[in-house]
Write an enzyme that holds these catalytic residues in place. Sequence first.
Site, PDB file in Angstrom:
ATOM      1  N   LYS A  20      32.261  40.020  45.816  1.00  0.00           N
ATOM      2  CA  LYS A  20      32.703  38.683  46.246  1.00  0.00           C
ATOM      3  C   LYS A  20      31.528  37.880  46.826  1.00  0.00           C
ATOM      4  CE  LYS A  20      37.041  39.131  45.061  1.00  0.00           C
ATOM      5  NZ  LYS A  20      37.577  38.367  43.937  1.00  0.00           N
ATOM      6  N   TYR A  32      33.712  45.890  46.743  1.00  0.00           N
ATOM      7  CA  TYR A  32      34.483  44.638  46.696  1.00  0.00           C
ATOM      8  C   TYR A  32      33.731  43.516  47.424  1.00  0.00           C
ATOM      9  CZ  TYR A  32      38.630  41.607  47.164  1.00  0.00           C
ATOM     10  OH  TYR A  32      39.517  40.559  47.112  1.00  0.00           O
TER      11      TYR A  32
HETATM   12  P1  NAP Z   1      46.849  41.206  42.041  1.00  0.00           P
HETATM   13  O1  NAP Z   1      48.224  40.893  42.504  1.00  0.00           O
HETATM   14  O2  NAP Z   1      46.405  42.625  41.902  1.00  0.00           O
HETATM   15  O3  NAP Z   1      46.618  40.430  40.653  1.00  0.00           O
HETATM   16  C1  NAP Z   1      45.411  40.549  39.951  1.00  0.00           C
HETATM   17  C2  NAP Z   1      45.682  40.244  38.493  1.00  0.00           C
HETATM   18  O4  NAP Z   1      44.445  40.441  37.763  1.00  0.00           O
HETATM   19  C3  NAP Z   1      46.693  41.213  37.878  1.00  0.00           C
HETATM   20  O5  NAP Z   1      47.582  40.518  37.035  1.00  0.00           O
HETATM   21  C4  NAP Z   1      45.817  42.188  37.096  1.00  0.00           C
HETATM   22  O6  NAP Z   1      46.434  42.789  35.987  1.00  0.00           O
HETATM   23  C5  NAP Z   1      44.710  41.270  36.633  1.00  0.00           C
HETATM   24  N1  NAP Z   1      43.526  42.025  36.230  1.00  0.00           N
HETATM   25  C6  NAP Z   1      42.995  43.129  36.810  1.00  0.00           C
HETATM   26  N2  NAP Z   1      41.918  43.548  36.137  1.00  0.00           N
HETATM   27  C7  NAP Z   1      41.747  42.683  35.100  1.00  0.00           C
HETATM   28  C8  NAP Z   1      40.809  42.599  34.025  1.00  0.00           C
HETATM   29  N3  NAP Z   1      39.813  43.485  33.888  1.00  0.00           N
HETATM   30  N4  NAP Z   1      40.943  41.592  33.127  1.00  0.00           N
HETATM   31  C9  NAP Z   1      41.948  40.698  33.245  1.00  0.00           C
HETATM   32  N5  NAP Z   1      42.877  40.741  34.226  1.00  0.00           N
HETATM   33  C10 NAP Z   1      42.771  41.725  35.145  1.00  0.00           C
HETATM   34  O7  NAP Z   1      45.766  40.536  42.992  1.00  0.00           O
HETATM   35  P2  NAP Z   1      45.832  39.187  43.863  1.00  0.00           P
HETATM   36  O8  NAP Z   1      46.052  39.570  45.266  1.00  0.00           O
HETATM   37  O9  NAP Z   1      46.696  38.184  43.217  1.00  0.00           O
HETATM   38  O10 NAP Z   1      44.305  38.757  43.734  1.00  0.00           O
HETATM   39  C11 NAP Z   1      43.853  37.686  42.910  1.00  0.00           C
HETATM   40  C12 NAP Z   1      42.421  37.361  43.292  1.00  0.00           C
HETATM   41  O11 NAP Z   1      42.374  36.997  44.667  1.00  0.00           O
HETATM   42  C13 NAP Z   1      41.453  38.539  43.143  1.00  0.00           C
HETATM   43  O12 NAP Z   1      40.202  38.094  42.683  1.00  0.00           O
HETATM   44  C14 NAP Z   1      41.319  39.063  44.557  1.00  0.00           C
HETATM   45  O13 NAP Z   1      40.108  39.729  44.768  1.00  0.00           O
HETATM   46  C15 NAP Z   1      41.399  37.769  45.344  1.00  0.00           C
HETATM   47  N6  NAP Z   1      41.781  37.941  46.744  1.00  0.00           N
HETATM   48  C16 NAP Z   1      42.981  38.482  47.084  1.00  0.00           C
HETATM   49  C17 NAP Z   1      43.291  38.624  48.433  1.00  0.00           C
HETATM   50  C18 NAP Z   1      44.596  39.206  48.902  1.00  0.00           C
HETATM   51  O14 NAP Z   1      44.722  39.389  50.117  1.00  0.00           O
HETATM   52  N7  NAP Z   1      45.557  39.467  48.045  1.00  0.00           N
HETATM   53  C19 NAP Z   1      42.363  38.249  49.401  1.00  0.00           C
HETATM   54  C20 NAP Z   1      41.156  37.720  49.009  1.00  0.00           C
HETATM   55  C21 NAP Z   1      40.871  37.570  47.677  1.00  0.00           C
HETATM   56  P3  NAP Z   1      47.223  44.205  36.199  1.00  0.00           P
HETATM   57  O15 NAP Z   1      48.311  43.898  37.141  1.00  0.00           O
HETATM   58  O16 NAP Z   1      47.710  44.569  34.845  1.00  0.00           O
HETATM   59  O17 NAP Z   1      46.196  45.148  36.753  1.00  0.00           O
END
Ligand code: NAP
Length: 247
Positions: A159, A155
Site C-alpha cells: 500500500k 500489505y
Molecule cells: P474484499 O471484501 O476481500 O474484496 C476484495 C475483492 O477483490 C474480492 O471480490 C476479491 O475476489 C477480489 N480479488 C482478490 N484478488 C484478486 C485478483 N488477483 N484479481 C482480481 N480480483 C481480486 O476486500 P475489501 O475490504 O472490499 O477491500 C477492497 C480494497 O480496499 C483492497 O485493496 C483493500 O486492501 C482495501 N482496504 C480495505 C480495508 C478494510 O478495512 N476492509 C482497509 C483499507 C484498505 P475474491 O472474493 O474472489 O477473492
Amino acid sequence: MIDLRSKTALVTGGGRGIGREIALRFAQAGCAVAVSDIDVTTAQTTVKELEALGVRAVALQADVANGSDVEAMFKSIVAAFGALDILVNNAGITRDGLLVRMKEEEWDLVLRVNLKSAFLCSKEAARIMMKARSGRIINIASVVGINGNFGQVNYAASKAGLIGLTKTVARELASRFITVNAVAPGFIATAMTDMLPDAEKEKLVKNIPMQKLGSAADVANAVLFLASPLAEYITGQVLTVDGGLVM
Ligand code: NAP
C-alpha cells in the site's frame, strides 16, 4: 448531485466489499461500469444490481496481477464501451504474519495483487486516457501504507508502494488532464476485516477517534467525489477515510 451519465468506469475486485459499493455509487450517478473480479460469479451478481439501476454494465473475469488477463480485460472494455474515463484499482488481499514468520510466497502474492496490478491496469488505462486527454485513476491504498501495522509487512509495503505509484503517475499524466489519486481507508467493515478476531477488532476500534469501523459506503463516497467534475483540479493526493486514525 454528481452526474456521470456520459462516463465509463472500471472497478477491479468489484464483486464484493468496497469495490461493489464503488460500482453501485457510480451506477447511481449514471455511469456505465465494467466490474472485474478473479471470481466472475461475484462480478456477475454486482452487474445485475447495476443493471437494475438502469446503467450499462459488464462483468469481466481477470486476475489483475496477471499481465495477459489485464490486457484481455481492457480489450473487452474497449469493445463494450469504446472508452474508459475512470479506473479504480481496488482489488486487494491480505496474507498477514510477522516478518520473521512470513513466507516468500506470501510476500510475493500480496505485492503482485495489490501493487503490480495497479501498474498493469494504469498502463493500459493511460493509453486510452492520454488519447482522450482526460481521465481519472483512483487507487485504493490503506492507512497501513502510511503508518505501518504489526503483522502486515507485505500489505503495508504494497500500500505504501501504491501511494508512490499514485504520485508518480499523477506527475506523468497531469499535462494530459488525467488525475491520479489514492483513497486510504482505515478499518472498514468488510469480509477482509471480518477475518480478524473479535478481541483484535475491539482493540482497533478503541484507537479510532470516532470509535467505530467505517463502512464500504464511506469509502465509495470519497471515490465518487474524486471521480467527479468536483475534483477536477485535485491530483497526486492521498485522501484518508478513517474516522480520524491518521491526522
Ligand atoms: P474484499 O471484501 O476481500 O474484496 C476484495 C475483492 O477483490 C474480492 O471480490 C476479491 O475476489 C477480489 N480479488 C482478490 N484478488 C484478486 C485478483 N488477483 N484479481 C482480481 N480480483 C481480486 O476486500 P475489501 O475490504 O472490499 O477491500 C477492497 C480494497 O480496499 C483492497 O485493496 C483493500 O486492501 C482495501 N482496504 C480495505 C480495508 C478494510 O478495512 N476492509 C482497509 C483499507 C484498505 P475474491 O472474493 O474472489 O477473492
